[in-house]
Write a protein that holds these residues in place. Structure first.
Motif, PDB file in Angstrom:
ATOM      1  N   ALA A 319       1.578  -5.132  12.917  1.00 36.00           N
ATOM      2  CA  ALA A 319       2.027  -4.777  11.567  1.00 36.00           C
ATOM      3  C   ALA A 319       2.567  -5.999  10.841  1.00 36.00           C
ATOM      4  N   ALA A 320       3.325  -6.841  11.559  1.00 38.54           N
ATOM      5  CA  ALA A 320       3.871  -8.041  10.935  1.00 38.54           C
ATOM      6  C   ALA A 320       2.755  -8.979  10.491  1.00 38.54           C
ATOM      7  N   ALA A 321       1.691  -9.059  11.289  1.00 37.32           N
ATOM      8  CA  ALA A 321       0.569  -9.926  10.929  1.00 37.32           C
ATOM      9  C   ALA A 321      -0.132  -9.414   9.671  1.00 37.32           C
ATOM     10  N   ARG A 322      -0.301  -8.093   9.558  1.00 33.03           N
ATOM     11  CA  ARG A 322      -0.932  -7.530   8.355  1.00 33.03           C
ATOM     12  C   ARG A 322      -0.042  -7.739   7.136  1.00 33.03           C
ATOM     13  N   HIS A 323       1.259  -7.559   7.297  1.00 33.71           N
ATOM     14  CA  HIS A 323       2.173  -7.789   6.174  1.00 33.71           C
ATOM     15  C   HIS A 323       2.113  -9.241   5.719  1.00 33.71           C
ATOM     16  N   ALA A 324       2.018 -10.169   6.700  1.00 36.38           N
ATOM     17  CA  ALA A 324       1.950 -11.586   6.342  1.00 36.38           C
ATOM     18  C   ALA A 324       0.682 -11.900   5.559  1.00 36.38           C
ATOM     19  N   ALA A 325      -0.374 -11.098   5.793  1.00 39.51           N
ATOM     20  CA  ALA A 325      -1.636 -11.293   5.069  1.00 39.51           C
ATOM     21  C   ALA A 325      -1.687 -10.487   3.779  1.00 39.51           C
ATOM     22  N   GLY A 326      -0.586  -9.807   3.418  1.00 44.05           N
ATOM     23  CA  GLY A 326      -0.549  -9.015   2.195  1.00 44.05           C
ATOM     24  C   GLY A 326      -1.219  -7.668   2.319  1.00 44.05           C
ATOM     25  N   LEU A 327      -1.334  -7.146   3.545  1.00 43.37           N
ATOM     26  CA  LEU A 327      -1.999  -5.866   3.783  1.00 43.37           C
ATOM     27  C   LEU A 327      -0.995  -4.866   4.350  1.00 43.37           C
ATOM     28  N   PRO A 328      -1.199  -3.562   4.063  1.00 40.85           N
ATOM     29  CA  PRO A 328      -0.296  -2.550   4.631  1.00 40.85           C
ATOM     30  C   PRO A 328      -0.632  -2.297   6.096  1.00 40.85           C
ATOM     31  N   ALA A 329       0.357  -1.819   6.839  1.00 38.74           N
ATOM     32  CA  ALA A 329       0.156  -1.434   8.235  1.00 38.74           C
ATOM     33  C   ALA A 329       0.043   0.079   8.329  1.00 38.74           C
ATOM     34  N   ALA A 330      -0.482   0.553   9.457  1.00 37.18           N
ATOM     35  CA  ALA A 330      -0.743   1.986   9.611  1.00 37.18           C
ATOM     36  C   ALA A 330       0.524   2.814   9.525  1.00 37.18           C
ATOM     37  N   GLN A 331       1.668   2.272   9.961  1.00 36.85           N
ATOM     38  CA  GLN A 331       2.909   3.040   9.958  1.00 36.85           C
ATOM     39  C   GLN A 331       3.750   2.813   8.700  1.00 36.85           C
ATOM     40  N   ASP A 332       3.177   2.153   7.672  1.00 37.85           N
ATOM     41  CA  ASP A 332       3.881   2.009   6.400  1.00 37.85           C
ATOM     42  C   ASP A 332       3.887   3.348   5.661  1.00 37.85           C
TER      43      ASP A 332
END
Length: 406
Positions: A319-332
């Motif tokens: 999730a942290a990696a997706r957030h760093a790329a400007g993308l939402p994570a599944a548990q957002d």
């Protein structure tokens, strides 16, 4: 099992039968040695004759694969320009093929050989093998071999042999050796291996500078000390060319199978080693990722949710990696609500009274639901990969929705 080795030197003849001999045990250790005629030799289980290099010249030539009946003519043609006499007057015997594809060819005068064999038979010597002294040393293909001695010395060149008697203390290398190097051309060696009489250290240094070669002394190169396996591998001089070629062709499949077995064993060893290294590398990387993940997720939080710490940590790391790329994570919040929406839609637009999101969970307040509708809602949420926890509170149905964990 004792073996008697004897050396037939250049002077050996029916009226000059005395020659050097040594009696060896099964471990190649000398039990007795001397110089005498065959009738005075001790008894042994095997009798191996070694023909001096002055009598048996060893060449190394590339020969084609031919049927045994044609091999003798091809062999005579190959050596015709390298020997002084007629090939028909010589006994030509081909040895086993070396790593570079060339084969040792022993050239020995047929009349002398027949006379020597007759003299040995007359004295009752049960000859087991007769080999050439020049074929016994085991040398690398990039080196010349000098069997150094005051008498009976020789140098094995790349494709020929050179008689060379020298055991002096001179610092200048023998002129014959210098001339052979000048004529060697592309076949010039990188090393000169010396056996027999050991040169003094100052001689080795002087010769190395004068010849431009690395000089190495090899103890144990004398015919008395050569390992028995080398004598077994040398060609028997009593064989005719066709017979030696039949033996070579018969042994060729076995030699190829041995090479294939060695290559298979090496490949298997390399594969197992690479697999072990790869497993160790992946294990180390997995441990490294787990440590990084544990730094992102407190272990107590993961354990309180009934999730193994490492699994929860990896989900948080992803999730942290997706957030760093400007993308939402599944548990957002929005992705989680979007997955729950199809299950909530049948309840109607006015069903949702209150909603709150925190720590990867939605808390929804809904009107009370009867058993079948509550069961249908739970089934739909489960199919969407979500967990639902129900609680009755103040006339409402409170539902806690979160992502399912493996």
């Amino acid at each position: 099992m004792n073996t008697l080795r004897f050396r037939l030197d250049e002077a050996f003849a029916p009226d000059k039968l005395a020659c050097d001999w040594v009696l060896l045990d099964q471990h190649n250790a000398a039990l007795a040695e001397g110089r005498s005629s065959p009738k005075e030799w001790p008894t042994a289980d095997a009798w191996i004759g070694i023909v001096a290099s002055a009598r048996a010249r060893v060449l190394r030539l590339a020969l084609p694969e031919l049927p045994p009946q044609k091999f003798a003519a091809a062999l005579a043609y190959a050596v015709e320009t390298r020997i002084a006499g007629e090939p028909q007057q010589q006994q030509l015997v081909a040895g086993r093929r070396d790593a570079d594809g060339k084969r040792p060819i022993v050239v020995i005068e047929r009349a002398w050989l027949e006379t020597a064999l007759g003299a040995l038979a007359t004295t009752g010597v049960p000859l087991s093998r007769l080999v050439a002294e020049g074929e016994l040393p085991e040398r690398p293909l990039d080196a010349w071999w000098w069997q150094r001695a005051a008498e009976g010395g020789f140098v094995l060149l790349s494709e020929d042999a050179l008689p060379l008697d020298d055991a002096s203390a001179a610092l200048d290398p023998p002129a014959a050796l210098v001339l052979a190097l000048e004529r060697s051309g592309a076949a010039r060696p990188t090393r000169l291996l010396i056996a027999g009489t050991e040169p003094a250290p100052e001689q080795q240094l002087a010769w190395a500078r004068a010849l431009g070669l690395a000089i190495e002394y090899r103890p144990g190169g004398d015919w008395r000390e050569i390992p028995a396996a080398r004598l077994d591998a040398a060609c028997d001089l009593r064989r005719l060319p066709a017979e030696s070629e039949r033996q070579e062709q018969a042994e060729e499949p076995l030699r190829l199978w041995r090479q294939a077995a060695v290559l298979f064993a090496l490949a298997a060893g390399v594969h197992l080693g690479a697999t072990a290294l790869d497993f160790a590398r992946l294990s180390w990387r997995a441990k490294q990722l787990e440590n990084e993940a544990r730094q992102l997720v407190p272990g107590g939080l993961a354990q309180s949710a009934g999730i193994p710490a490492s699994a929860a940590a990896f989900r948080r790391l992803y999730a942290a990696a997706r957030h760093a790329a400007g993308l939402p994570a599944a548990q957002d919040a929005l992705p989680l609500l979007a997955r729950a929406a199809p299950a909530l839609a049948p309840l109607g637009e006015d069903a949702l009274r209150q909603a709150h999101f925190a720590s990867g969970r939605w808390t929804l307040d809904l009107p009370p639901l009867d058993g079948p509708r509550r069961q249908a809602l739970g089934t739909a949420l489960s199919r969407a990969g979500l967990n639902a926890i129900y609680a009755e509170q103040n006339g409402s149905l409170r539902i806690l929705i979160e992502e399912q964990t493996p």
